[in-house]
Design a protein around this motif. Sequence first.
Motif, short mmCIF file in Angstrom:
data_model
loop_
_atom_site.label_atom_id
_atom_site.label_comp_id
_atom_site.label_asym_id
_atom_site.label_seq_id
_atom_site.Cartn_x
_atom_site.Cartn_y
_atom_site.Cartn_z
N THR A 13 14.90 59.05 -93.39
CA THR A 13 14.83 58.08 -92.29
C THR A 13 14.45 58.77 -90.99
O THR A 13 13.57 58.30 -90.25
CB THR A 13 16.19 57.37 -92.14
OG1 THR A 13 16.50 56.69 -93.36
CG2 THR A 13 16.15 56.37 -90.99
N GLY A 36 7.92 53.94 -87.74
CA GLY A 36 8.30 54.84 -88.82
C GLY A 36 9.61 54.45 -89.47
O GLY A 36 9.76 54.50 -90.70
N LEU A 37 10.57 54.02 -88.65
CA LEU A 37 11.86 53.59 -89.18
C LEU A 37 11.71 52.35 -90.05
O LEU A 37 12.32 52.24 -91.12
CB LEU A 37 12.83 53.31 -88.03
CG LEU A 37 13.36 54.54 -87.28
CD1 LEU A 37 14.02 54.14 -85.97
CD2 LEU A 37 14.33 55.32 -88.16
N ILE A 88 9.96 53.21 -93.47
CA ILE A 88 10.73 54.01 -94.43
C ILE A 88 11.93 53.24 -94.96
O ILE A 88 12.57 53.66 -95.94
CB ILE A 88 11.21 55.33 -93.78
CG1 ILE A 88 11.63 56.35 -94.86
CG2 ILE A 88 12.36 55.09 -92.81
CD1 ILE A 88 10.53 56.74 -95.81
N CYS A 138 13.19 54.51 -98.55
CA CYS A 138 13.96 55.69 -98.12
C CYS A 138 14.76 56.35 -99.22
O CYS A 138 14.97 57.57 -99.21
CB CYS A 138 14.88 55.34 -96.95
SG CYS A 138 16.06 54.01 -97.31
N GLY A 167 5.72 57.75 -92.38
CA GLY A 167 5.91 57.59 -90.94
C GLY A 167 4.61 57.75 -90.18
O GLY A 167 4.35 57.02 -89.21
N THR A 168 3.78 58.69 -90.59
CA THR A 168 2.50 58.92 -89.93
C THR A 168 1.58 57.70 -90.07
O THR A 168 0.93 57.27 -89.10
CB THR A 168 1.81 60.17 -90.51
OG1 THR A 168 2.67 61.31 -90.35
CG2 THR A 168 0.48 60.42 -89.83
N CYS A 178 4.36 46.84 -90.25
CA CYS A 178 4.95 48.06 -90.82
C CYS A 178 6.03 47.74 -91.85
O CYS A 178 6.30 48.54 -92.74
CB CYS A 178 5.51 48.94 -89.70
SG CYS A 178 4.22 49.65 -88.65
N SER A 229 8.09 60.92 -96.88
CA SER A 229 8.61 60.21 -95.71
C SER A 229 7.78 60.52 -94.47
O SER A 229 7.51 59.64 -93.64
CB SER A 229 10.07 60.59 -95.46
OG SER A 229 10.87 60.24 -96.57
N ALA A 259 10.67 60.13 -91.06
CA ALA A 259 9.67 59.07 -90.86
C ALA A 259 9.64 58.62 -89.41
O ALA A 259 8.58 58.33 -88.86
CB ALA A 259 9.99 57.89 -91.78
N ALA A 260 10.81 58.59 -88.76
CA ALA A 260 10.88 58.18 -87.35
C ALA A 260 10.10 59.13 -86.45
O ALA A 260 9.29 58.69 -85.62
CB ALA A 260 12.34 58.09 -86.91
N GLY A 262 6.32 59.01 -87.16
CA GLY A 262 5.70 57.83 -86.59
C GLY A 262 5.47 57.96 -85.11
O GLY A 262 4.41 57.59 -84.58
#
Length: 563
Positions: A368, A402-403, A406, A410, A422-423, A455, A418, A371-372, A375
């Motif tokens: 998590t 990103g959150l 995922i 997740c 996120g990217t 997203c 992840s 990914a944040a 992102g």
Amino acid sequence: MKNRADRFAWRRSLAVSSGTILVVTMLIAGFATACFAQDAAKPDPAGTATGDKNSAVDAAGNPFVVPEPTDKSASDYAQKKKDYDEFQAQAAREPLAVKLADSVGHTRIGTNFGWTLNTGYLVLFMQAGFALLTCGLVRKKNAAHLMMLNFAAYVFAFLAYYAIGYAFQFGGVAINAAPSSLGGIPTLNKFLIGSGQWGFVGGKGFFLTGPAYDAGSNCLTLFEVVFMETAGYIIVGSVCERISFWAFLVCELFIGGILYPISGCWTWGGGWLSQIGSTLNMGHGYVDFAGSTVVHAVGGFCAFALAIILGPRLGKYGPGGKIRVFPAHNIVYVVSGTFILLFGWMGFNPGSTLAATDLRISVVAVNTNLAAVAGSAATLVLWYILFGKPDVTMACNGMLAGLVAITAPCAFVSPTSSVIIGTIAGCLVCGGVLFNDRVLKVDDPCGAISVHGYCGWLGAVCVGIFADGTYGAGWNGVGATSYLGHAGQGVTGLIHGDVRQFVCQLLGATLYAVWAFGATFAVFWAVNKVKSMRVAPESEEEGLDVPEFGTPGYPEDAVVTSY
């Protein structure tokens, strides 16, 4: 006189809308209570009977109690009967061990209760993050209005969920998706529409009475209502600065009582979409671990429909469609709100195990966070390439993107996957914001449609691409012993060899987007025809704080000091 007439019309509209919904819920509840007397399982509101030796398992999930086999035609019946008889003989010789197992089972359930409730409290705290984020992103003349919308969302959506939403979502959960980590909740065992593996709407637990007045059910209620509330908060960012308060309340009642719970049943309440792995041979059925689509895409595409119905804010588009940017009025609020949301997401995703005894929570938490940050980094870099300077508000939206992305995968992907997810989400949110603004001409003040809608759809699809099979054995009743020829194989995506799961995720995510957008547009197009959901133009120009609530968000701005 005009103001008095407007206030009267507002109160009448609110009263009529609320009264209609209340009557409908009472009728549904009356219909549902007819089946309470037929419940085989009795609720346990005290929690003393929830969790015993039947809940005691080893680290691999193997139960302490050996069940008695009933299918005498099964090829392994003789072995299962032998194992059962041996267990019964051992239990007779060592009654103390059986009593200790009762304590172990109760403690296991109690531990999971504590984990689930505490992570639910974290998700509840996300409301503060949403409030700060959305308030900071709009003009200061609407600050109090924004805070009131966030506050009222919790109040009214919760009441709708309590009345009918929880029953619609989880009234049949014991049939196909009982959370055994919380004791199974055996009393919630009826679909209102559909049955068996083709359940569409739950049918027990209205007003949290009867079968829902149970310790395990109430633990689930607390955790799940804050997820529903998240969908309700999402729309604030897209309808703000022009929606009337009465219209917003009707939106929240609709989300909490109808839109979110019905589709939530399909995936989390044991409904049909979760079961198509068994019924249609589509992988493990539709999988959304913590709500990329069940929560975020539903909120995002609901917001999309409402933004179209309301139309853009006054002055947003000039002659020839030229875009006018309304800058955020408080960057401190925006950044602070984003970090509160990141903190709350540690309940959102790891908490969705519903079990502290599921040690996958560590992987979920790391995935998590990765990914944040991926992102946010992707958004910063891309915005810099496009416009020559990084934008902190877009960096925050990139973190949220990103959150959101995922949230579905997740538990099923690796840390490296992840970062990739996120990217992609960080790039998608940039493209989504620009596409909505410049091509569709949909005014989305906080970027909620892109962050949560686009997203959210991406996140569910990513399950079907990146899931590596290391987690989720037996998910939705599929592959409990082996899957794709491997013992212990869990949910598996396209790049690891399961095309069917990818197709399932692609179709399911798209269905959620169509459901949320279509149902919302149909309902509120009609509502808007009856009475406009927008505030008067002069109120919008002045700012909604005083016209709607009589209280400015920044009263000192109106004070003139003489020296």
